[in-house]
Design an enzyme around this catalytic site. Structure first.
Site, PDB file in Angstrom:
ATOM      1  N   ASP A   1       0.812  -1.213   0.000  1.00 45.20           N
ATOM      2  CA  ASP A   1       0.000   0.000   0.000  1.00 45.20           C
ATOM      3  C   ASP A   1       0.848   1.267   0.000  1.00 45.20           C
ATOM      4  O   ASP A   1       1.499   1.574   1.001  1.00 45.20           O
ATOM      5  CB  ASP A   1      -0.927  -0.018   1.226  1.00 45.20           C
ATOM      6  CG  ASP A   1      -1.957   1.098   1.175  1.00 45.20           C
ATOM      7  OD1 ASP A   1      -2.109   1.732   0.114  1.00 45.20           O
ATOM      8  OD2 ASP A   1      -2.606   1.339   2.211  1.00 45.20           O
TER       9      ASP A   1
ATOM     10  N   ASP B   1      -1.806   5.544  -6.477  1.00 47.67           N
ATOM     11  CA  ASP B   1      -2.144   4.730  -5.318  1.00 47.67           C
ATOM     12  C   ASP B   1      -2.278   3.253  -5.670  1.00 47.67           C
ATOM     13  O   ASP B   1      -3.145   2.875  -6.460  1.00 47.67           O
ATOM     14  CB  ASP B   1      -3.461   5.251  -4.721  1.00 47.67           C
ATOM     15  CG  ASP B   1      -3.863   4.497  -3.468  1.00 47.67           C
ATOM     16  OD1 ASP B   1      -2.972   4.024  -2.742  1.00 47.67           O
ATOM     17  OD2 ASP B   1      -5.075   4.396  -3.214  1.00 47.67           O
TER      18      ASP B   1
END
Ligand code: NAG
Ligand code: NAG
Length: 411
Positions: A103, A283
């Protein structure tokens, strides 16, 4: 576990075989990882997942900016994982292996959601409670200092990790490998609200294993539900995974995007401007490409696509798909062109998202808020599967390059 010296030697050997010049000063450390689409909970709702993540990302950034935040409560990451990129990470000695979500949008590394944390002689409890609340999931537990092993033997000593005693929204994974900016860890040690936690990347640097705080991310499109087709490189980039050269752009100064891997870009569809130059983020925890609602509406009318209520995605007729033009991401002086095939969900996976076989669904969707709020787009996995990306803390910049999959027609 290999001694570091032999690992580095192996990597040097691997590098000397590669013909193209590498851009780094010391060998990078690569870690393969898998893409996983979990449909066991029924058809997955990509849009709901990504929009709730986007809202949480914006809230947290705004909270950091205002300075009057409970940073814990505003912290974000992925929830009820639908499509995740998972790395196998060892903790302890002997190591227990955990499946962690890679992440870039959060920075705490933690374990214990599924597989219980196994303490070994390298595990030390700090006595600090740690807690992160994500979009619609969370974990809370205790901070430990432990040995973390990435890939087949790269060791990080004295890494702070969270050990979850409770967590929600992380079924089927053990936690997160957080490779976002360190600032995002502030406030997560609930009794030390001004303390930041060095990320795995920062510890690799401070322990001399890598010479720059840089992570290279390679994703590739796949039509399988599980596929080990990703690669994470710490300390540099892997020139075997991209074509041409990497072009960098500074991290945007616009808030709240600046608190993440935020960049300025403009987006055009063919020659139609969809989004004038503005800030947004890159992202790895978002699946779709999300555009501010006004830009999304422009994309919809430019393509003629209609909203499919079952999947929440835009649906294209065959005629509309055949007429699709490139969606261009203009970053600095470089244009990254997402081809028509790159703009659609892999058709062989339609039923996993509640779609119908043979239909064509767009992966461009609505951020859920209008432009002008300092975070107007998210270039998610479907963008990163077509372009190599580099997250460079040392030089405060983000890089992209084309790959052999940029123009793939596998979807
Ligand atoms: C998939 O998600 C379900 C919950 O929806 C969970 O029980 C299961 O363990 C997950 N499987 C994998 C392989 O992630
Ligand atoms: C990004 O855009 C903003 C708003 O136009 C501008 O102030 C800034 O200088 C641009 N560049 C960077 C690196 O933030």
């Amino acid at each position: 576990m290999f001694p570091a010296a032999s690992l580095l030697t192996t990597l040097l050997l691997a590098l000397s075989i590669a013909a193209t010049p590498v851009e780094i000063r010391s060998p990078p450390v690569t870690l393969p990882f898998a893409k996983r689409i979990n449909t066991s909970g029924g058809a997955i709702n990509l849009v709901q997942h990504d929009q709730s993540r986007a809202a949480a990302i914006k809230d947290r950034g705004a909270a950091i900016q205002s300075g009057k935040m409970d940073r814990r409560a505003a912290s974000i990451a992925v929830t009820n994982e639908a499509v995740s990129y998972i790395a196998s990470v060892g903790v302890g000695n002997p190591a227990t292996t955990y499946d962690l979500i890679v992440d870039t949008g959060s920075s705490n590394t933690w374990v214990g959601a599924a597989t219980a944390y196994v303490k070994t002689s390298t595990s030390t409890a700090t006595g600090e409670p740690v807690s992160v609340t994500y979009g619609s999931g969370s974990f809370s537990g205790e901070e430990y200092i432990d040995t973390v092993t990435l890939g087949s033997g790269l060791t990080i000593n004295q890494q702070s990790i969270g050990v979850a005693s409770t967590s929600t929204g992380f079924q089927g994974v053990d936690g997160i490998l957080g490779i976002g900016p360190e600032d995002l860890t502030q406030g997560t040690l609930t009794q030390e609200t001004n303390t930041e936690i060095p990320t795995v990347t920062q510890n690799l640097f401070s322990q001399g294993t890598i010479s720059e705080i840089v992570v290279g991310v390679f994703f590739a499109p796949t039509t399988s539900q599980t596929d080990t087709n990703g690669e994470l490189t710490f300390g540099g980039t892997d020139s075997t995974k991209y074509t041409g050269s990497i072009t960098y752009t500074p991290v945007t100064t616009t808030s709240p995007a600046t608190y993440y891997w935020g960049i300025n870009e403009s987006i055009t569809y063919g020659s139609t401007t969809i989004l004038a130059e503005t800030a947004g983020i890159v992202d790895t925890g978002t699946t779709l490409i999300l555009l501010a609602s006004n830009a999304y509406t422009k994309y919809q009318s430019a393509t003629g696509a209609t909203l499919d209520r079952t999947t929440g995605l835009l649906k294209l007729t065959t005629t509309q798909y055949d007429a699709l033009q490139n969606l261009n991401f203009n970053v600095g002086s470089v244009t990254y062109a997402l081809t028509p095939n790159g703009q659609i969900w892999p058709r062989s996976l339609n039923t996993y998202i509640g779609g119908t076989t043979g239909s064509i669904y767009s992966i461009v969707n609505n951020l859920g808020s209008p432009s002008g709020e300092g975070l107007d787009f998210i270039n998610g996995q479907t963008f990163l599967e077509r372009f190599y990306s580099v997250f460079d803390t040392t030089n405060n910049r983000v890089g992209f390059a084309t790959t052999s999959s940029t123009d793939a027609t596998t979807n």
